[in-house]
Scaffold this active site. Sequence first.
Site, mmCIF file in Angstrom:
data_model
loop_
_atom_site.group_PDB
_atom_site.id
_atom_site.type_symbol
_atom_site.label_atom_id
_atom_site.label_comp_id
_atom_site.label_asym_id
_atom_site.label_seq_id
_atom_site.Cartn_x
_atom_site.Cartn_y
_atom_site.Cartn_z
ATOM 1 N N GLY A 31 28.830 -53.841 5.446
ATOM 2 C CA GLY A 31 28.801 -54.225 4.029
ATOM 3 C C GLY A 31 29.936 -53.616 3.226
ATOM 4 C CG HIS A 34 37.374 -54.845 2.813
ATOM 5 N ND1 HIS A 34 37.978 -55.367 3.931
ATOM 6 C CD2 HIS A 34 36.795 -53.675 3.210
ATOM 7 C CE1 HIS A 34 37.801 -54.549 4.950
ATOM 8 N NE2 HIS A 34 37.074 -53.516 4.551
ATOM 9 C CD GLU A 35 40.228 -61.758 1.062
ATOM 10 O OE1 GLU A 35 40.679 -62.403 2.023
ATOM 11 O OE2 GLU A 35 39.366 -62.220 0.299
ATOM 12 N N GLY A 36 39.341 -57.916 4.603
ATOM 13 C CA GLY A 36 39.360 -57.695 6.057
ATOM 14 C C GLY A 36 38.143 -58.339 6.700
ATOM 15 C CG HIS A 37 34.264 -56.663 5.957
ATOM 16 N ND1 HIS A 37 34.400 -55.832 4.873
ATOM 17 C CD2 HIS A 37 33.883 -55.863 6.985
ATOM 18 C CE1 HIS A 37 34.108 -54.594 5.218
ATOM 19 N NE2 HIS A 37 33.793 -54.585 6.492
ATOM 20 C CD GLN A 153 33.757 -50.846 15.615
ATOM 21 O OE1 GLN A 153 33.120 -49.912 15.159
ATOM 22 N NE2 GLN A 153 34.083 -51.887 14.877
ATOM 23 C CB SER A 185 39.004 -48.987 4.946
ATOM 24 O OG SER A 185 37.889 -48.136 5.134
HETATM 25 P P1 AMP Z 1 32.829 -52.156 8.999
HETATM 26 O O1 AMP Z 1 32.046 -52.824 7.926
HETATM 27 O O2 AMP Z 1 33.817 -51.162 8.493
HETATM 28 O O3 AMP Z 1 31.947 -51.654 10.104
HETATM 29 O O4 AMP Z 1 33.727 -53.301 9.644
HETATM 30 C C1 AMP Z 1 33.166 -54.486 10.155
HETATM 31 C C2 AMP Z 1 34.228 -55.237 10.919
HETATM 32 O O5 AMP Z 1 35.314 -55.551 10.050
HETATM 33 C C3 AMP Z 1 34.821 -54.426 12.077
HETATM 34 O O6 AMP Z 1 35.041 -55.280 13.191
HETATM 35 C C4 AMP Z 1 36.132 -53.933 11.502
HETATM 36 O O7 AMP Z 1 37.111 -53.678 12.480
HETATM 37 C C5 AMP Z 1 36.529 -55.118 10.637
HETATM 38 N N1 AMP Z 1 37.478 -54.692 9.612
HETATM 39 C C6 AMP Z 1 37.365 -53.644 8.759
HETATM 40 N N2 AMP Z 1 38.485 -53.523 7.996
HETATM 41 C C7 AMP Z 1 39.319 -54.509 8.400
HETATM 42 C C8 AMP Z 1 40.642 -54.912 8.017
HETATM 43 N N3 AMP Z 1 41.321 -54.259 7.065
HETATM 44 N N4 AMP Z 1 41.202 -55.976 8.631
HETATM 45 C C9 AMP Z 1 40.526 -56.641 9.608
HETATM 46 N N5 AMP Z 1 39.274 -56.310 10.020
HETATM 47 C C10 AMP Z 1 38.686 -55.266 9.434
#
Ligand code: AMP
Length: 291
Positions: A31, A34-37, A153, A185
Site C-alpha cells: 500500500g 505510487h507510480e512505481g506500483h 526480493q 518508494s
Molecule cells: P512494496 O509496496 O514496497 O512492498 O512494493 C510492492 C511492489 O512494488 C514490489 O514488487 C516493489 O518492487 C514494487 N515497487 C516499489 N517501488 C517501485 C518503483 N519505484 N518502481 C517499480 N516498482 C516498484
Amino acid sequence: MELIRIPRIMKDTSIGHLLHGRSIGFVPTMGALHEGHLSLVRRSKGENDITVVSIFINPLQFGPKEDFNEYPRDTEGDMVKLKGADADILFMPDVSLIYPDKFLTYVEVQNLSEKLCGVIRPGHFSGVTTIVAKLLNIVKPTRAYFGQKDFQQAIIIKKMVKDLDMGLEVVVCPTIREHDGLAMSSRNSYLNGEERKAASVINRCLNQTTELIKSGIINHDQIKGFMEKKLSEEPLVTEIQYASVYDPDTLEELEIIDKEALLAVAVRVGKTRLIDNILITPVRHLRPLTG
Ligand code: AMP
C-alpha cells in the site's frame, strides 16, 4: 473494482476466472501506492484478463526494531489510484485471517536471502517469501509482477517459484523514479525537505559508477571505493549499509566486471533506510589494431 477481504472468497473468485479461461495478473503491495506500483498494475492489465492487487502490510517481514507501526497507510488514496489504473480486484485481508493463531510454517530461500539486505535485516526475506507464497496460493495468478527496485526480493521470489514448481510467470518491471532519479518508494514520505534533496545522491552514485565502468574501470575495489566515497560525500547519508557490485544471479560480489553486473546500494538518509540498484552490461573494449 471489487474489494475482497476474505482469503476464501479471493480463492473462489480466482478459481472462477481460471475455469472460464481468463488469465490472472497479480501485483502484491504493502500500500501507500505510487507510480512505481501503478506501473506494475498497468503492465499486468496489458498482459492479463484480470488484474488483482493486494495490499497487506506483512508483520513477518519487519524486524522488532523496524517501522511496522509507522509504515505509511492510505487505504482511501490507494483505492482511488487503483480505480484510476482500472485494477479489477483489490485483495486486502486482515492480519488475523492471514496468520491465524498457531501459524507455524515458513518458506525460506537459502543463501540468496542471507546476502545484501539479508545481512542487515535477518529474517526479512523469509517473511517476504512466506507471505508471497501464501498470497500466490490464494490468488492463483498466471503472472505475478515485481519491481526491479527490490532486485534481491525479485530474484528470491523467482527462485522460490522455480524450486517449488509453483507454475506461474514472475515478471520483473523497471524501477520508476522521481524527476531527480530517486527511486519511488513508500518510505520516501519519511524524508524531510533536506533529506529528500540529499537522497538523490543514491541514483547519482549509481549513474556515475556506471560511467566509471564504461570508461574501463572494471576492478571491484576501485568501484566499491568510488561508490562509498560518492555516498559519504553527502552529509545527510548517516550510514552506508552496502554499496558494491554483484553477480545478479548469485549476489556474490564481483571481482572483475566482465559480464552483466548489479550495482546495489542501501543507505540511511537521516533515519530513513533507502535502497536502489542498476543493472549494467559492460561494453567490450576493442584492443587497438597493431602492426
Ligand atoms: P512494496 O509496496 O514496497 O512492498 O512494493 C510492492 C511492489 O512494488 C514490489 O514488487 C516493489 O518492487 C514494487 N515497487 C516499489 N517501488 C517501485 C518503483 N519505484 N518502481 C517499480 N516498482 C516498484
